[in-house]
Design a protein around this motif. Sequence first.
Motif, PDB file in Angstrom:
ATOM      1  N   GLY A  37      53.620 -54.549  11.158  1.00  0.00           N
ATOM      2  CA  GLY A  37      54.146 -53.196  11.348  1.00  0.00           C
ATOM      3  C   GLY A  37      53.719 -52.141  10.351  1.00  0.00           C
ATOM      4  O   GLY A  37      54.378 -51.101  10.225  1.00  0.00           O
ATOM      5  N   ALA A  38      52.595 -52.343   9.626  1.00  0.00           N
ATOM      6  CA  ALA A  38      52.148 -51.329   8.671  1.00  0.00           C
ATOM      7  C   ALA A  38      51.504 -50.133   9.356  1.00  0.00           C
ATOM      8  O   ALA A  38      51.357 -49.069   8.765  1.00  0.00           O
ATOM      9  CB  ALA A  38      51.160 -51.937   7.677  1.00  0.00           C
ATOM     10  N   GLN A  39      51.119 -50.300  10.620  1.00  0.00           N
ATOM     11  CA  GLN A  39      50.504 -49.227  11.427  1.00  0.00           C
ATOM     12  C   GLN A  39      49.232 -48.658  10.780  1.00  0.00           C
ATOM     13  O   GLN A  39      49.203 -47.551  10.256  1.00  0.00           O
ATOM     14  CB  GLN A  39      51.508 -48.093  11.705  1.00  0.00           C
ATOM     15  N   ILE A  40      48.172 -49.449  10.821  1.00  0.00           N
ATOM     16  CA  ILE A  40      46.880 -49.047  10.260  1.00  0.00           C
ATOM     17  C   ILE A  40      46.198 -48.042  11.182  1.00  0.00           C
ATOM     18  O   ILE A  40      46.127 -48.239  12.397  1.00  0.00           O
ATOM     19  CB  ILE A  40      45.978 -50.282  10.074  1.00  0.00           C
ATOM     20  N   THR A  41      45.685 -46.953  10.594  1.00  0.00           N
ATOM     21  CA  THR A  41      44.944 -45.957  11.395  1.00  0.00           C
ATOM     22  C   THR A  41      43.442 -46.002  11.126  1.00  0.00           C
ATOM     23  O   THR A  41      42.648 -45.674  11.999  1.00  0.00           O
ATOM     24  CB  THR A  41      45.453 -44.526  11.112  1.00  0.00           C
ATOM     25  N   ARG A  42      43.046 -46.382   9.922  1.00  0.00           N
ATOM     26  CA  ARG A  42      41.604 -46.496   9.649  1.00  0.00           C
ATOM     27  C   ARG A  42      41.372 -47.339   8.397  1.00  0.00           C
ATOM     28  O   ARG A  42      42.222 -47.428   7.512  1.00  0.00           O
ATOM     29  CB  ARG A  42      40.940 -45.119   9.506  1.00  0.00           C
ATOM     30  N   VAL A  43      40.171 -47.938   8.358  1.00  0.00           N
ATOM     31  CA  VAL A  43      39.725 -48.719   7.210  1.00  0.00           C
ATOM     32  C   VAL A  43      38.362 -48.174   6.796  1.00  0.00           C
ATOM     33  O   VAL A  43      37.461 -48.057   7.626  1.00  0.00           O
ATOM     34  CB  VAL A  43      39.606 -50.223   7.556  1.00  0.00           C
ATOM     35  N   MET A  44      38.216 -47.812   5.528  1.00  0.00           N
ATOM     36  CA  MET A  44      36.970 -47.197   5.057  1.00  0.00           C
ATOM     37  C   MET A  44      36.493 -47.874   3.779  1.00  0.00           C
ATOM     38  O   MET A  44      37.311 -48.314   2.969  1.00  0.00           O
ATOM     39  CB  MET A  44      37.178 -45.709   4.755  1.00  0.00           C
ATOM     40  N   GLU A  45      35.165 -47.928   3.631  1.00  0.00           N
ATOM     41  CA  GLU A  45      34.574 -48.364   2.365  1.00  0.00           C
ATOM     42  C   GLU A  45      34.054 -47.136   1.644  1.00  0.00           C
ATOM     43  O   GLU A  45      33.281 -46.351   2.195  1.00  0.00           O
ATOM     44  CB  GLU A  45      33.425 -49.352   2.596  1.00  0.00           C
ATOM     45  N   CYS A  46      34.477 -46.932   0.404  1.00  0.00           N
ATOM     46  CA  CYS A  46      34.025 -45.792  -0.402  1.00  0.00           C
ATOM     47  C   CYS A  46      33.092 -46.313  -1.491  1.00  0.00           C
ATOM     48  O   CYS A  46      33.542 -46.986  -2.431  1.00  0.00           O
ATOM     49  CB  CYS A  46      35.209 -45.064  -1.020  1.00  0.00           C
ATOM     50  N   GLN A  47      31.799 -46.024  -1.328  1.00  0.00           N
ATOM     51  CA  GLN A  47      30.819 -46.474  -2.315  1.00  0.00           C
ATOM     52  C   GLN A  47      30.950 -45.667  -3.593  1.00  0.00           C
ATOM     53  O   GLN A  47      31.188 -44.463  -3.574  1.00  0.00           O
ATOM     54  CB  GLN A  47      29.399 -46.297  -1.752  1.00  0.00           C
TER      55      GLN A  47
END
Length: 304
Positions: free
Chosen positions: A277-287
């Motif tokens: 139930g954390a409700q993820i909207t996006r996953v990004m890698e920041c170099q």
Amino acid sequence: MNYMIETSGLGKQYKGKYSVKNLNLKVRPGCVYGFLGPNGAGKSTTMKMLLGLVKPSQGDILLFEKELQENNRLELLKATGSLIESPSYYGHLSGRENLEIVQTLKQVPKKEIDEVLRIVRLEGQQKKKVREYSLGMKQRLGLAAALLGRPKLLLLDEPTNGLDPAGIQEMRELISELPGHYGMTVMVSSHLLGEIDQMATDVGIIDKGKMIYQGSLKKLHHRARGSIHIHVLNPGTAIRILEEQGEVCELNEGELVFEDRTEEQIAKLVAILAGNGAQITRVMECQKSLEDIFLKLTGKQVSL
């Protein structure tokens, strides 16, 4: 491995204080070697020692696998081009006339003038007086003079200094093309971290006269891997789930920030968070940028 430039314990003292200390440079053939550091780090002094313009206080210099000494300096420098600090020119003469003087001094064929003008894209302005040139055109003229004689090795000290964004882009493109198109090895110094990041294949980072990193740019980026940002709509639930899993992360404006995680670890975290139930909207890698890496290596912000 054979190196175009190799130094051992190179140092320079001024009034008892080292501006360069125990420097071991290794520049591979056919690379663009970015020599990076803040103003006053010892970059220009090092380049001047490589060209015999400044006498080292200690250490050895090898160019083309031959030790640089007073009796062979001219022979070795015939295969070396350089642009140190600001380019020298006669303002009342045209760009072509300035190059003709350098061509005579270097005793190279006159046809090379047309070639270097084409390389630096100054064919259309070659008859214009140099005093009417923009700063970017003067820098390109200085590069053209350095390229006369078809050097195997090119040393450029802050070649983008003072240029506008368009001029920086143009100079960067020119330098990047030299190894592939003309078989040259280029050593370019800069305090503009982003420029080296986009131009170099190898990098040496110097701070207070000492080398703090040397190797491929790719390995440097890999050594300082980026962070993973997971944006959630329910951060309270996410933090509780992570605490139960023994996971440590930062919470920044609804984003969970994870350092040094493998792809398998991230996949597992995403599955657990989404399933609870954390409700993820996006996953990004920041170099990490080269600025971030420099800060990590030196523990301080670079002076631009």
